[in-house]
Design a protein around this motif. Structure first.
Motif, mmCIF file in Angstrom:
data_model
loop_
_atom_site.group_PDB
_atom_site.id
_atom_site.type_symbol
_atom_site.label_atom_id
_atom_site.label_comp_id
_atom_site.label_asym_id
_atom_site.label_seq_id
_atom_site.Cartn_x
_atom_site.Cartn_y
_atom_site.Cartn_z
ATOM 1 N N ASP A 145 0.835 -1.192 0.000
ATOM 2 C CA ASP A 145 0.000 0.000 0.000
ATOM 3 C C ASP A 145 0.872 1.245 0.000
ATOM 4 O OD1 ASP A 145 -1.911 1.934 0.310
ATOM 5 O OD2 ASP A 145 -2.991 0.889 1.895
ATOM 6 N N GLU A 146 0.828 1.997 -1.086
ATOM 7 C CA GLU A 146 1.647 3.199 -1.198
ATOM 8 C C GLU A 146 1.252 4.241 -0.158
ATOM 9 O OE1 GLU A 146 1.259 4.550 -5.160
ATOM 10 O OE2 GLU A 146 2.406 2.895 -6.033
ATOM 11 N N ARG A 147 -0.015 4.230 0.257
ATOM 12 C CA ARG A 147 -0.477 5.189 1.262
ATOM 13 C C ARG A 147 -0.354 4.535 2.631
ATOM 14 N NH1 ARG A 147 -5.945 6.041 -2.007
ATOM 15 N NH2 ARG A 147 -5.545 3.827 -2.244
ATOM 16 N N ARG A 148 0.875 4.304 3.045
ATOM 17 C CA ARG A 148 1.109 3.498 4.243
ATOM 18 C C ARG A 148 0.533 4.129 5.500
ATOM 19 N NH1 ARG A 148 7.137 0.876 3.427
ATOM 20 N NH2 ARG A 148 6.860 0.319 1.252
ATOM 21 N N SER A 149 0.423 5.457 5.512
ATOM 22 C CA SER A 149 -0.101 6.095 6.711
ATOM 23 C C SER A 149 -1.576 5.773 6.909
ATOM 24 C CB SER A 149 0.076 7.613 6.630
ATOM 25 O OG SER A 149 -0.660 8.140 5.544
ATOM 26 N N ARG A 150 -2.242 5.226 5.873
ATOM 27 C CA ARG A 150 -3.674 4.986 5.959
ATOM 28 C C ARG A 150 -4.025 3.505 5.856
ATOM 29 N NH1 ARG A 150 -6.386 8.408 1.441
ATOM 30 N NH2 ARG A 150 -8.210 7.723 2.580
ATOM 31 N N TRP A 151 -3.024 2.649 5.856
ATOM 32 C CA TRP A 151 -3.312 1.250 5.546
ATOM 33 C C TRP A 151 -4.112 0.565 6.641
ATOM 34 C CZ3 TRP A 151 -2.115 -3.052 8.348
ATOM 35 C CH2 TRP A 151 -1.234 -2.872 9.409
ATOM 36 N N ARG A 152 -4.007 0.982 7.893
ATOM 37 C CA ARG A 152 -4.674 0.279 8.981
ATOM 38 C C ARG A 152 -6.143 0.697 9.075
ATOM 39 N NH1 ARG A 152 -2.750 -2.594 13.366
ATOM 40 N NH2 ARG A 152 -0.620 -1.852 13.136
ATOM 41 N N ALA A 153 -6.920 0.383 8.073
ATOM 42 C CA ALA A 153 -8.348 0.663 8.074
ATOM 43 C C ALA A 153 -9.078 -0.391 8.908
ATOM 44 C CB ALA A 153 -8.870 0.653 6.636
ATOM 45 N N PRO A 154 -10.274 -0.059 9.415
ATOM 46 C CA PRO A 154 -11.037 -1.044 10.186
ATOM 47 C C PRO A 154 -11.255 -2.352 9.429
ATOM 48 C CG PRO A 154 -12.002 1.128 10.445
ATOM 49 C CD PRO A 154 -10.937 1.260 9.400
ATOM 50 N N TRP A 155 -11.364 -2.281 8.102
ATOM 51 C CA TRP A 155 -11.599 -3.508 7.346
ATOM 52 C C TRP A 155 -10.433 -4.479 7.459
ATOM 53 C CZ3 TRP A 155 -14.803 -6.848 5.911
ATOM 54 C CH2 TRP A 155 -14.506 -7.791 4.925
ATOM 55 N N TYR A 156 -9.203 -3.963 7.467
ATOM 56 C CA TYR A 156 -8.055 -4.846 7.601
ATOM 57 C C TYR A 156 -8.027 -5.507 8.981
ATOM 58 C CZ TYR A 156 -6.262 -2.712 3.314
ATOM 59 O OH TYR A 156 -6.098 -2.275 2.021
ATOM 60 N N GLU A 157 -8.497 -4.786 9.999
ATOM 61 C CA GLU A 157 -8.603 -5.392 11.321
ATOM 62 C C GLU A 157 -9.688 -6.471 11.324
ATOM 63 O OE1 GLU A 157 -6.534 -4.778 13.942
ATOM 64 O OE2 GLU A 157 -5.465 -3.676 12.388
ATOM 65 N N THR A 158 -10.773 -6.238 10.589
ATOM 66 C CA THR A 158 -11.831 -7.243 10.482
ATOM 67 C C THR A 158 -11.310 -8.509 9.822
ATOM 68 O OG1 THR A 158 -13.529 -5.524 10.331
ATOM 69 C CG2 THR A 158 -14.144 -7.708 9.539
ATOM 70 N N LEU A 159 -10.379 -8.367 8.868
ATOM 71 C CA LEU A 159 -9.827 -9.528 8.178
ATOM 72 C C LEU A 159 -8.798 -10.294 9.009
ATOM 73 C CD1 LEU A 159 -9.329 -8.444 4.459
ATOM 74 C CD2 LEU A 159 -11.141 -9.827 5.454
ATOM 75 N N SER A 160 -8.437 -9.785 10.179
ATOM 76 C CA SER A 160 -7.526 -10.532 11.040
ATOM 77 C C SER A 160 -8.240 -11.778 11.557
ATOM 78 C CB SER A 160 -7.074 -9.682 12.226
ATOM 79 O OG SER A 160 -6.401 -10.485 13.173
ATOM 80 N N PRO A 161 -7.644 -12.957 11.379
ATOM 81 C CA PRO A 161 -8.312 -14.177 11.858
ATOM 82 C C PRO A 161 -8.334 -14.302 13.373
ATOM 83 C CG PRO A 161 -6.144 -14.693 10.978
ATOM 84 C CD PRO A 161 -6.394 -13.251 10.664
ATOM 85 N N ALA A 162 -7.694 -13.380 14.098
ATOM 86 C CA ALA A 162 -7.601 -13.524 15.547
ATOM 87 C C ALA A 162 -8.974 -13.527 16.212
ATOM 88 C CB ALA A 162 -6.726 -12.413 16.125
#
Length: 347
Positions: A128-145
């Motif tokens: 992700d070229e926009r690294r400052s914004r990569w941690r969106a809620p959706w990426y946290e939702t995709l965490s299998p934890a």
């Protein structure tokens, strides 16, 4: 000795880690069925599926009509699915015994979340070229934890069996990253190469001392040294010249470790200031070198054995006013030199 619940939890953790770090080709039919079911739960029709070979390909070549000007993970469908996942978590943990919830958290979801952060997220951040914004809620939702946590509660008898959990579980275990949109869903295949090493508390982290730590079928790859993502040269061709030109202190440290502190100090031609026997590690020597303006490097030997039975040499940056290797070692531990000199053995 672990009790039966802890042993079963450890088995569930190993099962989820295996899926999270898998390099097996995705079962595309199973993934599409599960994701379609999740779309149905939020009142949306089955999407068209667009499979790509890597996160870089997904973010760079999203199909026409899918790519937006905002965050690639910020979309109404993603927000609706995230909201649905939060509802599921609240329902599934509402009446769980506190002791069981703590056990599952410590044995399963925390190690898995740490592994996701150190193994799966680095490739996503690199893509992700926009690294400052990569941690969106959706990426946290995709965490299998969080799915593993609810799955473990259900398998250990402390949580409800829910159709929604079954769909999330199937989606998590058959895919890597995916970006849901209205009418289309972009899914990344799993990597073909993934090298990890144990970290603390049952977690894993990226590491490969030869070649890429992560590689996808399209050739895109990520290199990592003990959990730190580094440029390719750090792994394949570390050199004093590269190290001296590298502005990132963490990358520089990794490159020196890859080359070896002793080798680096020899090749760099740094002036040896003084040597001394290490009172905290009998039989080993401390060597103090000039390094950069205002600083020196103390070359020491680890007091503990590595997994291969050797003792690693490592360098510590210390203030330039220190002329005595023992005083420099003491400074690194926050001790007066006289106290360090009295240690029977450091660890």
């Amino acid at each position: 000795m672990r009790d039966p619940a802890q042993r079963e939890a450890a088995g569930i953790r190993a099962d989820w880690l295996d899926h999270a770090c898998s390099t097996r080709p995705a079962d595309r039919a199973a993934a599409e069925t599960a994701i379609s079911g999740l779309y149905r739960l939020i009142g949306r029709d089955r999407p068209r599926f667009h499979w790509v070979s890597s996160p870089l390909a997904a973010l760079a070549t999203l199909p026409p009509g899918v790519r937006g000007n905002g965050d690639p993970a910020d979309h109404p469908v993603a927000r609706e699915l995230t909201s649905a996942s939060l509802d599921l978590r609240l329902v599934s943990t509402g009446h769980v015994p506190a002791a069981l919830d703590r056990l599952v958290s410590w044995e399963i979801s925390r190690p898995l979340a740490a592994t996701v952060e150190r193994v799966l997220h680095p490739a996503l951040r690199a893509a992700d070229e926009r690294r400052s914004r990569w941690r969106a809620p959706w990426y946290e939702t995709l965490s299998p934890a969080w799915v593993a946590h609810l799955d473990a509660l259900a398998r250990l008898g402390g949580g409800p069996v829910d159709e929604r959990l079954g769909l999330w579980r199937a989606a998590m275990r058959q895919t890597s990253w995916w970006w849901p949109r209205d009418g289309v869903c972009v899914i990344t295949e799993r990597p073909v190469t993934l090298h990890t090493e144990p970290a603390e508390a049952g977690a894993l982290r990226l590491h490969a001392d030869a070649g890429p730590a992560v590689r996808y079928a399209d050739g895109w790859e990520v290199h990592a040294w003990h959990g730190t993502v580094v440029p390719r040269w750090v792994i394949d061709a570390p050199s004093v010249g590269h190290i001296e030109r590298e502005p990132n202190i963490e990358v520089r440290r990794c490159a020196i470790e890859r080359l070896g502190w002793g080798e680096y100090l020899d090749r760099a031609g740094l002036r040896l200031v003084a040597t001394a026997a290490d009172p905290g590690n009998p039989g080993s020597e401390l060597r103090l070198y000039d390094y950069r303006p205002g600083s020196r490097v103390l070359l020491a030997v680890n007091g503990s054995l590595e997994r291969d039975g050797t003792r690693r040499r490592y360098g510590l940056t210390v203030p330039g006013f220190l002329d005595d290797p023992v005083a420099a070692a003491a400074w690194s531990y926050g001790l007066p030199a006289a106290h360090y000199a009295q240690l029977a053995r450091r660890t």
